[in-house]
Design a protein around this motif. Sequence first.
Motif, PDB file in Angstrom:
ATOM      1  N   MET A   1      41.987  41.996  46.318  1.00 31.97           N
ATOM      2  CA  MET A   1      40.572  42.285  46.372  1.00 31.97           C
ATOM      3  C   MET A   1      39.886  41.407  45.314  1.00 31.97           C
ATOM      4  SD  MET A   1      38.582  45.921  45.845  1.00 31.97           S
ATOM      5  CE  MET A   1      39.194  46.626  47.335  1.00 31.97           C
ATOM      6  N   THR A   2      38.870  40.714  45.751  1.00 28.25           N
ATOM      7  CA  THR A   2      38.145  39.843  44.835  1.00 28.25           C
ATOM      8  C   THR A   2      37.193  40.680  43.967  1.00 28.25           C
ATOM      9  OG1 THR A   2      36.313  39.451  46.345  1.00 28.25           O
ATOM     10  CG2 THR A   2      38.219  37.970  46.535  1.00 28.25           C
ATOM     11  N   PRO A   3      36.751  40.124  42.854  1.00 30.90           N
ATOM     12  CA  PRO A   3      35.808  40.870  42.007  1.00 30.90           C
ATOM     13  C   PRO A   3      34.508  41.227  42.729  1.00 30.90           C
ATOM     14  CG  PRO A   3      36.752  39.061  40.771  1.00 30.90           C
ATOM     15  CD  PRO A   3      37.222  38.913  42.182  1.00 30.90           C
ATOM     16  N   ASN A   4      34.036  40.347  43.605  1.00 30.42           N
ATOM     17  CA  ASN A   4      32.809  40.634  44.344  1.00 30.42           C
ATOM     18  C   ASN A   4      33.018  41.786  45.327  1.00 30.42           C
ATOM     19  OD1 ASN A   4      30.160  40.363  45.194  1.00 30.42           O
ATOM     20  ND2 ASN A   4      30.718  38.918  46.797  1.00 30.42           N
ATOM     21  N   GLU A   5      34.152  41.807  46.004  1.00 28.11           N
ATOM     22  CA  GLU A   5      34.438  42.908  46.926  1.00 28.11           C
ATOM     23  C   GLU A   5      34.549  44.233  46.166  1.00 28.11           C
ATOM     24  OE1 GLU A   5      38.028  41.555  48.714  1.00 28.11           O
ATOM     25  OE2 GLU A   5      36.990  40.610  50.387  1.00 28.11           O
ATOM     26  N   PHE A   6      35.190  44.189  45.002  1.00 31.70           N
ATOM     27  CA  PHE A   6      35.310  45.396  44.184  1.00 31.70           C
ATOM     28  C   PHE A   6      33.939  45.885  43.751  1.00 31.70           C
ATOM     29  CE2 PHE A   6      35.647  47.447  40.023  1.00 31.70           C
ATOM     30  CZ  PHE A   6      36.448  48.528  40.363  1.00 31.70           C
ATOM     31  N   TYR A   7      33.087  44.964  43.326  1.00 33.31           N
ATOM     32  CA  TYR A   7      31.732  45.334  42.909  1.00 33.31           C
ATOM     33  C   TYR A   7      30.971  45.985  44.064  1.00 33.31           C
ATOM     34  CZ  TYR A   7      26.822  44.917  41.701  1.00 33.31           C
ATOM     35  OH  TYR A   7      25.503  45.182  41.488  1.00 33.31           O
ATOM     36  N   GLN A   8      31.038  45.404  45.253  1.00 30.16           N
ATOM     37  CA  GLN A   8      30.329  45.963  46.412  1.00 30.16           C
ATOM     38  C   GLN A   8      30.868  47.349  46.771  1.00 30.16           C
ATOM     39  OE1 GLN A   8      27.657  44.796  47.843  1.00 30.16           O
ATOM     40  NE2 GLN A   8      27.637  42.971  46.560  1.00 30.16           N
ATOM     41  N   LEU A   9      32.195  47.508  46.709  1.00 27.75           N
ATOM     42  CA  LEU A   9      32.804  48.802  47.020  1.00 27.75           C
ATOM     43  C   LEU A   9      32.382  49.854  45.990  1.00 27.75           C
ATOM     44  CD1 LEU A   9      34.791  50.325  48.849  1.00 27.75           C
ATOM     45  CD2 LEU A   9      36.595  49.657  47.253  1.00 27.75           C
ATOM     46  N   ARG A  10      32.387  49.478  44.726  1.00 32.47           N
ATOM     47  CA  ARG A  10      31.998  50.404  43.665  1.00 32.47           C
ATOM     48  C   ARG A  10      30.519  50.777  43.777  1.00 32.47           C
ATOM     49  NH1 ARG A  10      33.521  54.456  40.930  1.00 32.47           N
ATOM     50  NH2 ARG A  10      32.447  54.628  38.973  1.00 32.47           N
ATOM     51  N   ARG A  11      29.678  49.800  44.082  1.00 33.09           N
ATOM     52  CA  ARG A  11      28.244  50.053  44.241  1.00 33.09           C
ATOM     53  C   ARG A  11      27.990  51.006  45.405  1.00 33.09           C
ATOM     54  NH1 ARG A  11      23.705  47.717  46.929  1.00 33.09           N
ATOM     55  NH2 ARG A  11      21.841  47.944  45.672  1.00 33.09           N
ATOM     56  N   LYS A  12      28.688  50.779  46.514  1.00 34.79           N
ATOM     57  CA  LYS A  12      28.530  51.653  47.680  1.00 34.79           C
ATOM     58  C   LYS A  12      28.965  53.080  47.341  1.00 34.79           C
ATOM     59  CE  LYS A  12      29.843  52.183  52.480  1.00 34.79           C
ATOM     60  NZ  LYS A  12      30.613  51.671  53.605  1.00 34.79           N
ATOM     61  N   HIS A  13      30.046  53.207  46.601  1.00 34.98           N
ATOM     62  CA  HIS A  13      30.532  54.529  46.210  1.00 34.98           C
ATOM     63  C   HIS A  13      29.507  55.251  45.329  1.00 34.98           C
ATOM     64  CE1 HIS A  13      33.234  57.699  44.970  1.00 34.98           C
ATOM     65  NE2 HIS A  13      33.002  57.395  43.710  1.00 34.98           N
ATOM     66  N   GLU A  14      28.957  54.573  44.342  1.00 36.38           N
ATOM     67  CA  GLU A  14      27.964  55.181  43.459  1.00 36.38           C
ATOM     68  C   GLU A  14      26.697  55.564  44.222  1.00 36.38           C
ATOM     69  OE1 GLU A  14      28.059  56.193  40.295  1.00 36.38           O
ATOM     70  OE2 GLU A  14      30.181  55.721  40.347  1.00 36.38           O
TER      71      GLU A  14
END
Length: 60
Positions: A1-14
């Motif tokens: 998982m790339t850092p950008n994908e992780f950021y998008q996933l975390r943002r969606k979760h929040e």
Amino acid sequence: MTPNEFYQLRRKHELTKRAKKLVKECGNNTQDMIKKIAFKQEAGMFPKDYIERYDHTWKD
């Protein structure tokens, strides 16, 4: 998982957690509706042209 994908996933979760909290706690009065609309604008759920057209309607 790339850092950008992780950021998008975390943002969606929040955003999902905040949305569930808003739905649970807020009613249908004016202040709560303003909170919901502000959340949608922050989350990017409104198209940019909609925000530009109705930007000043909530200001006193």
